[in-house]
Design an enzyme around this catalytic site. Structure first.
Site, mmCIF file in Angstrom:
data_model
loop_
_atom_site.group_PDB
_atom_site.id
_atom_site.type_symbol
_atom_site.label_atom_id
_atom_site.label_comp_id
_atom_site.label_asym_id
_atom_site.label_seq_id
_atom_site.Cartn_x
_atom_site.Cartn_y
_atom_site.Cartn_z
ATOM 1 N N LYS A 44 1.098 -1.559 0.118
ATOM 2 C CA LYS A 44 0.079 0.093 -0.618
ATOM 3 C C LYS A 44 1.335 1.007 -0.071
ATOM 4 C CE LYS A 44 -2.582 2.343 3.955
ATOM 5 N NZ LYS A 44 -1.322 3.316 4.703
ATOM 6 N N ASN A 45 1.454 0.988 0.671
ATOM 7 C CA ASN A 45 2.641 2.707 0.892
ATOM 8 C C ASN A 45 3.852 2.703 -0.383
ATOM 9 O OD1 ASN A 45 1.050 3.255 3.312
ATOM 10 N ND2 ASN A 45 3.291 3.084 4.263
ATOM 11 N N ARG B 266 -5.123 10.081 4.130
ATOM 12 C CA ARG B 266 -4.321 11.541 4.103
ATOM 13 C C ARG B 266 -3.080 11.345 2.516
ATOM 14 N NH1 ARG B 266 -2.459 14.103 8.076
ATOM 15 N NH2 ARG B 266 -0.850 13.968 6.983
ATOM 16 N N CYS C 260 -5.219 13.035 12.986
ATOM 17 C CA CYS C 260 -5.662 11.549 12.161
ATOM 18 C C CYS C 260 -5.302 10.787 13.456
ATOM 19 C CB CYS C 260 -5.166 10.814 11.582
ATOM 20 S SG CYS C 260 -3.975 10.181 11.442
ATOM 21 N N ARG D 254 0.219 14.977 12.952
ATOM 22 C CA ARG D 254 0.821 14.854 11.398
ATOM 23 C C ARG D 254 0.768 15.650 9.848
ATOM 24 N NH1 ARG D 254 -1.273 9.442 9.107
ATOM 25 N NH2 ARG D 254 0.631 8.587 7.465
ATOM 26 N N PRO D 255 1.335 16.624 10.324
ATOM 27 C CA PRO D 255 1.655 17.676 9.527
ATOM 28 C C PRO D 255 2.462 17.206 8.828
ATOM 29 C CG PRO D 255 3.186 18.070 11.623
ATOM 30 C CD PRO D 255 2.007 17.264 12.124
ATOM 31 N N ILE D 256 2.254 18.779 7.459
ATOM 32 C CA ILE D 256 3.129 18.666 6.492
ATOM 33 C C ILE D 256 3.741 20.014 6.537
ATOM 34 C CG2 ILE D 256 1.044 17.104 5.609
ATOM 35 C CD1 ILE D 256 1.147 19.459 3.722
ATOM 36 N N ASP D 257 4.295 20.471 6.954
ATOM 37 C CA ASP D 257 5.738 21.915 6.929
ATOM 38 C C ASP D 257 6.954 21.049 6.856
ATOM 39 O OD1 ASP D 257 5.453 20.104 9.504
ATOM 40 O OD2 ASP D 257 7.533 21.096 9.403
ATOM 41 N N GLN D 258 6.718 19.905 6.668
ATOM 42 C CA GLN D 258 7.807 19.557 5.524
ATOM 43 C C GLN D 258 8.030 20.053 4.361
ATOM 44 O OE1 GLN D 258 11.290 19.625 7.832
ATOM 45 N NE2 GLN D 258 9.902 21.136 9.087
ATOM 46 N N ASP E 145 4.724 0.919 11.868
ATOM 47 C CA ASP E 145 3.082 0.409 11.187
ATOM 48 C C ASP E 145 3.037 -1.125 12.137
ATOM 49 O OD1 ASP E 145 2.804 2.874 10.032
ATOM 50 O OD2 ASP E 145 2.959 1.569 7.843
ATOM 51 N N VAL F 214 7.682 8.065 16.505
ATOM 52 C CA VAL F 214 7.330 8.255 15.451
ATOM 53 C C VAL F 214 6.221 9.160 15.249
ATOM 54 C CG1 VAL F 214 7.362 7.836 12.952
ATOM 55 C CG2 VAL F 214 8.479 6.869 13.961
ATOM 56 N N ARG G 212 -8.384 -0.390 4.400
ATOM 57 C CA ARG G 212 -6.555 -0.005 3.755
ATOM 58 C C ARG G 212 -6.004 0.034 3.763
ATOM 59 N NH1 ARG G 212 -5.722 4.923 6.751
ATOM 60 N NH2 ARG G 212 -4.427 5.240 5.334
HETATM 61 C C1 LIG Z 1 1.326 6.075 3.145
HETATM 62 C C2 LIG Z 1 2.732 5.847 3.922
HETATM 63 O O1 LIG Z 1 3.476 5.694 2.913
HETATM 64 N N1 LIG Z 1 2.284 6.229 5.099
HETATM 65 C C3 LIG Z 1 3.475 5.992 5.719
HETATM 66 C C4 LIG Z 1 4.109 7.468 5.764
HETATM 67 O O2 LIG Z 1 3.454 8.462 6.933
HETATM 68 P P1 LIG Z 1 3.677 9.792 6.470
HETATM 69 O O3 LIG Z 1 4.432 9.952 4.608
HETATM 70 O O4 LIG Z 1 2.537 10.454 6.714
HETATM 71 O O5 LIG Z 1 5.108 9.660 7.643
HETATM 72 P P2 LIG Z 1 5.943 10.945 8.289
HETATM 73 O O6 LIG Z 1 6.980 10.354 7.796
HETATM 74 O O7 LIG Z 1 6.261 11.514 7.144
HETATM 75 O O8 LIG Z 1 5.489 11.189 9.325
HETATM 76 C C5 LIG Z 1 6.430 10.690 10.320
HETATM 77 C C6 LIG Z 1 6.711 11.680 11.343
HETATM 78 O O9 LIG Z 1 7.105 13.434 11.228
HETATM 79 C C7 LIG Z 1 5.938 14.177 11.481
HETATM 80 N N2 LIG Z 1 5.838 14.972 9.774
HETATM 81 C C8 LIG Z 1 5.392 14.499 9.151
HETATM 82 C C9 LIG Z 1 6.219 15.230 7.797
HETATM 83 C C10 LIG Z 1 6.110 16.584 8.126
HETATM 84 O O10 LIG Z 1 6.338 17.257 7.023
HETATM 85 N N3 LIG Z 1 5.980 17.449 9.306
HETATM 86 C C11 LIG Z 1 6.711 16.902 10.337
HETATM 87 O O11 LIG Z 1 6.708 16.797 11.490
HETATM 88 C C12 LIG Z 1 4.292 13.306 10.927
HETATM 89 O O12 LIG Z 1 3.920 13.700 12.182
HETATM 90 C C13 LIG Z 1 4.662 12.273 12.140
HETATM 91 O O13 LIG Z 1 5.036 12.540 13.328
HETATM 92 O O14 LIG Z 1 5.295 6.561 6.902
HETATM 93 C C14 LIG Z 1 4.821 6.624 7.582
HETATM 94 C C15 LIG Z 1 5.911 6.083 8.399
HETATM 95 O O15 LIG Z 1 6.907 5.536 9.111
HETATM 96 C C16 LIG Z 1 3.566 5.583 8.406
HETATM 97 O O16 LIG Z 1 3.379 4.739 9.581
HETATM 98 C C17 LIG Z 1 2.872 5.722 7.159
HETATM 99 O O17 LIG Z 1 2.023 4.110 6.873
HETATM 100 C C1 LIG Z 2 -0.506 4.115 9.111
HETATM 101 C C2 LIG Z 2 -0.998 3.871 8.308
HETATM 102 O O1 LIG Z 2 -1.075 4.555 6.613
HETATM 103 P P1 LIG Z 2 -1.009 6.036 6.420
HETATM 104 O O2 LIG Z 2 0.100 7.115 6.440
HETATM 105 O O3 LIG Z 2 -1.679 6.254 4.891
HETATM 106 O O4 LIG Z 2 -2.325 6.860 7.471
HETATM 107 C C3 LIG Z 2 0.082 2.620 7.976
HETATM 108 O O5 LIG Z 2 0.324 2.003 6.350
HETATM 109 O O6 LIG Z 2 -0.183 1.796 8.854
#
Ligand SMILES: CC(=O)N[C@H]1[C@@H](OP(=O)(O)OP(=O)(O)OC[C@H]2O[C@@H](n3ccc(=O)[nH]c3=O)[C@H](O)[C@@H]2O)O[C@H](CO)[C@@H](O)[C@@H]1O
Ligand SMILES: C=C(OP(=O)(O)O)C(=O)O
Length: 434
Positions: free
Chosen positions: A22-23, A93, A117, A122-126, A306, A328, A398
């Site tokens: 999935k990822n 997301r 969630c 889970r911010p997307i600032d980066q 995960d 994480v 999912r």
């Molecule tokens: C669809 C997908 O591939 N999902 C995976 C992806 O989620 P996802 O890509 O959302 O996970 P990230 O690695 O980005 O997030 C990890 C941490 O970084 C923080 N963060 C992230 C981005 C940002 O701009 N700012 C920030 O602070 C997040 O809040 C979190 O605490 O990787 C996670 C970590 O291995 C997995 O649990 C998810 O299953």
């Molecule tokens: C947290 C997960 O996925 P997503 O980032 O899609 O919510 C996951 O696959 O366990």
């Protein structure tokens, strides 16, 4: 309401085949938007609700998407729209992953803010910091992120504060069509990042360094369609490894790639689980008694978040005291309360949980709080006394295809029901047995 009903006590045996990841497939589908010439054909695609959702996002953006027999064909050669609305981003997301492709292709993207969630804020600032470094103007307001660039994105040097998987993917996609070279540092090293880079390179991109902490992306002027096979799902594979171990079973997990799961295998070996590499996969043999261990979740190659809740099930069955520390996500312990409903002896202490095993697990009605919790509660049900009912299966769907059928094929006493009538029949059976 749909439920999984599982009765504990069966030792699992046999072979189970894992799906495409999935990822890996979600970012690859988002990346197909970069192809202004030709179609992309993606193989080994799992039939998950998240895949249907991202396909809908692409159709909304004016791409053609066909999905049949684990194969997706995307034609994104028409002019694309620029907006991913809240109705999709709320469902999943990972919809934000179309932002990098749209910015690179159209110079413009409007994405609904994903919000928090069940596992954290889970911010997307980066992601946004990366787009800004490449010359995009980013505005956040009215629940939307608006990003726009005059002309082409420009190659840049970008350091991520944390090796975010999504930020690495989104910026990598944007950089493929930028003018000049982008160097990204402190990036995520997950196998899914390598899969995405391989896909982009097959489309004509120049991405180097995937799987290491630094990515170098030389921008090209256009990308074309290609064919790509998605890597096996290491989290689904890991979930079945735990299913084998927790039941003292003997299971071949077909498609499991040991190098993708090395931290999980190492920790399960510490617990006494035996692994044997076989053709096409891994044989997993559960011991009579499991040993307690400590785990800390980390970015890859550390222990994957995960797999945290599934390992919680396994540690509940182990002798002695174990600790899990989640580094994480700040709120990924919602499932602890549900395990307690099954008589699990677990305490939350800040970002850690302390598990006193072995708990004599009892069947109960429990609600999945996220997709991995849905799997983990079902795993606990495999060894609990009596019947466990797992609800909120929209989370499970999912990330897992046919989860209950795959477990049933290994010998689990499990079914998925969709009506009160079916549930009443099962309750009558239970009463007769008692
Ligand atoms: C669809 C997908 O591939 N999902 C995976 C992806 O989620 P996802 O890509 O959302 O996970 P990230 O690695 O980005 O997030 C990890 C941490 O970084 C923080 N963060 C992230 C981005 C940002 O701009 N700012 C920030 O602070 C997040 O809040 C979190 O605490 O990787 C996670 C970590 O291995 C997995 O649990 C998810 O299953
Ligand atoms: C947290 C997960 O996925 P997503 O980032 O899609 O919510 C996951 O696959 O366990």
């Amino acid at each position: 309401m749909e439920k999984i009903i599982v009765r504990g006590g069966q030792r699992l045996k046999g072979t189970v085949k894992v799906e495409g990841a999935k990822n890996a497939v979600l970012p690859v589908i988002a990346a197909t938007l970069l192809a202004s010439k030709g179609k992309c054909e993606i193989l080994d695609v799992p039939e998950l609700s998240d895949v249907y959702t991202i396909n809908e996002v692409l159709r909304y953006l004016n791409a053609d998407v066909e999905f049949e027999n684990n194969r997706i064909i995307v034609d994104a050669t028409r002019e694309l729209h620029t907006e991913a609305p809240f109705e999709y981003v709320r469902k999943m997301r990972a919809s934000v992953l179309v932002m990098g492709s749209l910015l690179a292709r159209n110079g413009k993207a409007q994405i609904a803010l994903p919000g928090g969630c069940a596992i954290g804020s889970r911010p997307i600032d980066q992601h946004l910091k990366g787009f800004e470094a490449m010359g995009a103007k980013v505005k956040v307001g009215n629940g939307y992120i608006d990003a726009e660039v005059d002309g082409r994105l420009q190659g840049a040097k970008i350091y991520l504060d944390f090796p975010s998987v999504g930020a690495t993917e989104n910026i990598m996609m944007a950089a493929t069509l930028a003018e000049g070279t982008t160097i990204m540092e402190n990036v995520a090293k997950e196998p899914e990042i390598v899969d995405l880079a391989n896909f982009l390179n097959s489309m004509g991109a120049k991405v180097r360094g995937a799987g290491t902490g630094t990515l170098r992306i030389e921008g090209v002027s256009e990308l074309h369609g290609c064919q790509h096979n998605i890597i096996p799902d290491r989290i689904e594979a890991g979930t079945f490894m735990v299913a084998a171990a927790i039941t003292g079973g003997d299971v071949i997990v077909e498609g499991a790639v040991p190098e993708h799961s090395s931290s999980l295998i190492a920790k399960m070996e510490e617990m006494g689980v035996k692994f044997e590499e076989v053709e096409n996969g891994l044989r997993v043999i559960g011991p009579e008694k499991l040993k307690s261990i400590d785990i800390k979740t980390m970015p890859h190659p550390g222990f994957p978040t995960d797999m945290q809740s599934q390992m919680m099930s396994l540690l509940l069955a182990a002798e002695g005291t174990s600790m899990i520390t989640e580094t994480v996500f700040e709120n990924r312990f919602m499932h602890v309360e549900e395990f307690r409903r099954m008589n699990g002896d677990i305490k939350i202490e800040g970002r850690s949980v302390v598990i006193n095993g072995p708990s004599k697990l009892q069947g109960a009605e429990v609600a999945a709080t996220d997709l991995r919790a849905a799997a983990a509660l079902t795993l606990a049900g495999l060894i609990a006394d009596g019947y466990t009912r797992v609800t909120e299966l929209k989370h499970l769907d999912r990330g897992y295809v046919n989860f209950h059928n795959k477990l049933a094929a290994l010998g689990a006493d499990i079914e998925r029901i969709s009506s009160m009538e079916q549930e009443q029949t099962i309750i009558l059976e239970q009463i007769k047995e008692a």
